[in-house]
Scaffold this motif. Structure first.
Motif, PDB file in Angstrom:
ATOM      1  N   LEU A  68       0.829  -1.218   0.000  1.00 42.92           N
ATOM      2  CA  LEU A  68       0.000   0.000   0.000  1.00 42.92           C
ATOM      3  C   LEU A  68       0.859   1.261   0.000  1.00 42.92           C
ATOM      4  N   THR A  69       1.932   1.247   0.769  1.00 41.57           N
ATOM      5  CA  THR A  69       2.772   2.449   0.810  1.00 41.57           C
ATOM      6  C   THR A  69       3.560   2.620  -0.491  1.00 41.57           C
ATOM      7  N   GLY A  70       3.621   1.553  -1.298  1.00 45.19           N
ATOM      8  CA  GLY A  70       4.280   1.645  -2.603  1.00 45.19           C
ATOM      9  C   GLY A  70       3.382   2.180  -3.704  1.00 45.19           C
ATOM     10  N   LEU A  71       2.097   2.370  -3.415  1.00 43.59           N
ATOM     11  CA  LEU A  71       1.187   2.906  -4.435  1.00 43.59           C
ATOM     12  C   LEU A  71       1.631   4.312  -4.837  1.00 43.59           C
ATOM     13  N   PRO A  72       1.792   4.562  -6.142  1.00 40.13           N
ATOM     14  CA  PRO A  72       2.168   5.922  -6.552  1.00 40.13           C
ATOM     15  C   PRO A  72       1.209   7.007  -6.042  1.00 40.13           C
ATOM     16  N   LEU A  73      -0.066   6.641  -5.876  1.00 43.21           N
ATOM     17  CA  LEU A  73      -1.036   7.620  -5.356  1.00 43.21           C
ATOM     18  C   LEU A  73      -1.099   7.642  -3.827  1.00 43.21           C
ATOM     19  N   PHE A  74      -0.254   6.829  -3.174  1.00 40.71           N
ATOM     20  CA  PHE A  74      -0.331   6.721  -1.703  1.00 40.71           C
ATOM     21  C   PHE A  74      -0.318   8.085  -0.985  1.00 40.71           C
ATOM     22  N   PRO A  75       0.557   9.030  -1.412  1.00 38.83           N
ATOM     23  CA  PRO A  75       0.574  10.322  -0.699  1.00 38.83           C
ATOM     24  C   PRO A  75      -0.748  11.086  -0.796  1.00 38.83           C
ATOM     25  N   PHE A  76      -1.603  10.672  -1.730  1.00 38.72           N
ATOM     26  CA  PHE A  76      -2.852  11.403  -1.961  1.00 38.72           C
ATOM     27  C   PHE A  76      -4.078  10.558  -1.619  1.00 38.72           C
ATOM     28  N   MET A  77      -3.863   9.539  -0.811  1.00 42.74           N
ATOM     29  CA  MET A  77      -4.965   8.622  -0.486  1.00 42.74           C
ATOM     30  C   MET A  77      -5.251   8.586   1.002  1.00 42.74           C
ATOM     31  N   GLN A  78      -6.507   8.346   1.304  1.00 40.64           N
ATOM     32  CA  GLN A  78      -6.869   7.897   2.652  1.00 40.64           C
ATOM     33  C   GLN A  78      -7.199   6.421   2.492  1.00 40.64           C
ATOM     34  N   ILE A  79      -6.631   5.594   3.360  1.00 43.05           N
ATOM     35  CA  ILE A  79      -6.782   4.149   3.210  1.00 43.05           C
ATOM     36  C   ILE A  79      -7.359   3.557   4.488  1.00 43.05           C
ATOM     37  N   GLN A  80      -8.373   2.733   4.303  1.00 40.57           N
ATOM     38  CA  GLN A  80      -8.956   1.993   5.435  1.00 40.57           C
ATOM     39  C   GLN A  80      -8.779   0.511   5.166  1.00 40.57           C
ATOM     40  N   VAL A  81      -8.248  -0.199   6.153  1.00 42.12           N
ATOM     41  CA  VAL A  81      -7.981  -1.638   6.004  1.00 42.12           C
ATOM     42  C   VAL A  81      -8.870  -2.425   6.963  1.00 42.12           C
ATOM     43  N   THR A  82      -9.523  -3.457   6.428  1.00 40.39           N
ATOM     44  CA  THR A  82     -10.380  -4.323   7.248  1.00 40.39           C
ATOM     45  C   THR A  82      -9.969  -5.781   7.030  1.00 40.39           C
ATOM     46  N   PRO A  83      -9.547  -6.474   8.084  1.00 45.78           N
ATOM     47  CA  PRO A  83      -9.192  -7.899   7.914  1.00 45.78           C
ATOM     48  C   PRO A  83     -10.448  -8.729   7.631  1.00 45.78           C
ATOM     49  N   LEU A  84     -10.285  -9.733   6.781  1.00 46.21           N
ATOM     50  CA  LEU A  84     -11.424 -10.594   6.414  1.00 46.21           C
ATOM     51  C   LEU A  84     -11.137 -12.042   6.797  1.00 46.21           C
ATOM     52  N   CYS A  85     -12.181 -12.759   7.164  1.00 46.30           N
ATOM     53  CA  CYS A  85     -12.052 -14.214   7.317  1.00 46.30           C
ATOM     54  C   CYS A  85     -13.271 -14.865   6.691  1.00 46.30           C
ATOM     55  N   ARG A  86     -13.176 -16.153   6.522  1.00 45.57           N
ATOM     56  CA  ARG A  86     -14.218 -16.903   5.826  1.00 45.57           C
ATOM     57  C   ARG A  86     -15.534 -16.833   6.597  1.00 45.57           C
ATOM     58  N   HIS A  87     -16.629 -16.583   5.861  1.00 44.82           N
ATOM     59  CA  HIS A  87     -17.954 -16.589   6.492  1.00 44.82           C
ATOM     60  C   HIS A  87     -18.443 -18.040   6.562  1.00 44.82           C
ATOM     61  N   PRO A  88     -19.002 -18.448   7.699  1.00 43.26           N
ATOM     62  CA  PRO A  88     -19.419 -19.850   7.823  1.00 43.26           C
ATOM     63  C   PRO A  88     -20.511 -20.256   6.842  1.00 43.26           C
ATOM     64  N   SER A  89     -21.233 -19.291   6.291  1.00 40.93           N
ATOM     65  CA  SER A  89     -22.291 -19.619   5.324  1.00 40.93           C
ATOM     66  C   SER A  89     -21.823 -19.537   3.874  1.00 40.93           C
ATOM     67  N   SER A  90     -20.570 -19.175   3.676  1.00 41.78           N
ATOM     68  CA  SER A  90     -20.090 -19.043   2.296  1.00 41.78           C
ATOM     69  C   SER A  90     -20.019 -20.406   1.614  1.00 41.78           C
ATOM     70  N   ILE A  91     -20.470 -20.443   0.336  1.00 44.30           N
ATOM     71  CA  ILE A  91     -20.374 -21.698  -0.422  1.00 44.30           C
ATOM     72  C   ILE A  91     -19.104 -21.717  -1.264  1.00 44.30           C
ATOM     73  N   ARG A  92     -18.312 -20.645  -1.187  1.00 47.28           N
ATOM     74  CA  ARG A  92     -17.091 -20.555  -1.994  1.00 47.28           C
ATOM     75  C   ARG A  92     -15.868 -20.848  -1.128  1.00 47.28           C
ATOM     76  N   SER A  93     -14.823 -21.323  -1.781  1.00 46.37           N
ATOM     77  CA  SER A  93     -13.562 -21.455  -1.070  1.00 46.37           C
ATOM     78  C   SER A  93     -12.901 -20.079  -1.061  1.00 46.37           C
ATOM     79  N   THR A  94     -11.858 -19.907  -0.267  1.00 49.59           N
ATOM     80  CA  THR A  94     -11.195 -18.600  -0.221  1.00 49.59           C
ATOM     81  C   THR A  94     -10.429 -18.322  -1.510  1.00 49.59           C
TER      82      THR A  94
END
Ligand code: MUC
Length: 96
Positions: A68-94
């Motif tokens: 993320l810090t390597g993004l050329p637009l990084f100095p001009f961005m606001q970034i929000q990060v949210t960790p994800l994990c598998r939902h127990p009802s998901s029918i898809r693999s990760t």
């Protein structure tokens, strides 16, 4: 490890158009490279905003930070990060 990342871009109004275009071109190439590598799994435009929601698949939080810090637009961005994990009802693999 999957992370949802929201990027809001705010280029200074005073930035010359040619400079903005050059940064956007670099950003596109960087993004394509990471998408091809599988690290940047999804990118979606948030309708009506200069912002995107992306999904990154990385080995560590440190790796995500480096990408993320390597993004050329990084100095001009606001970034929000949210960790994800598998939902127990998901029918898809990760992998999907
Ligand atoms: O347009 C954006 O959302 C910002 C940025 C993320 C990838 C890219 O090519 O530009």
């Amino acid at each position: 490890m999957l992370f949802q990342v929201r990027m809001d871009v705010n280029l200074p109004a005073a930035m010359p158009a040619a400079e903005a275009d050059a940064i956007k071109l670099k950003e596109k190439a960087y993004s394509h490279q990471l998408q091809e590598s599988g690290k940047w799994r999804h990118i979606w435009r948030i309708a009506g905003q200069y912002a995107n929601v992306s999904v990154f698949d990385v080995d560590s939080v440190e790796e995500l930070h480096t990408l993320l810090t390597g993004l050329p637009l990084f100095p001009f961005m606001q970034i929000q990060v949210t960790p994800l994990c598998r939902h127990p009802s998901s029918i898809r693999s990760t992998d999907q």
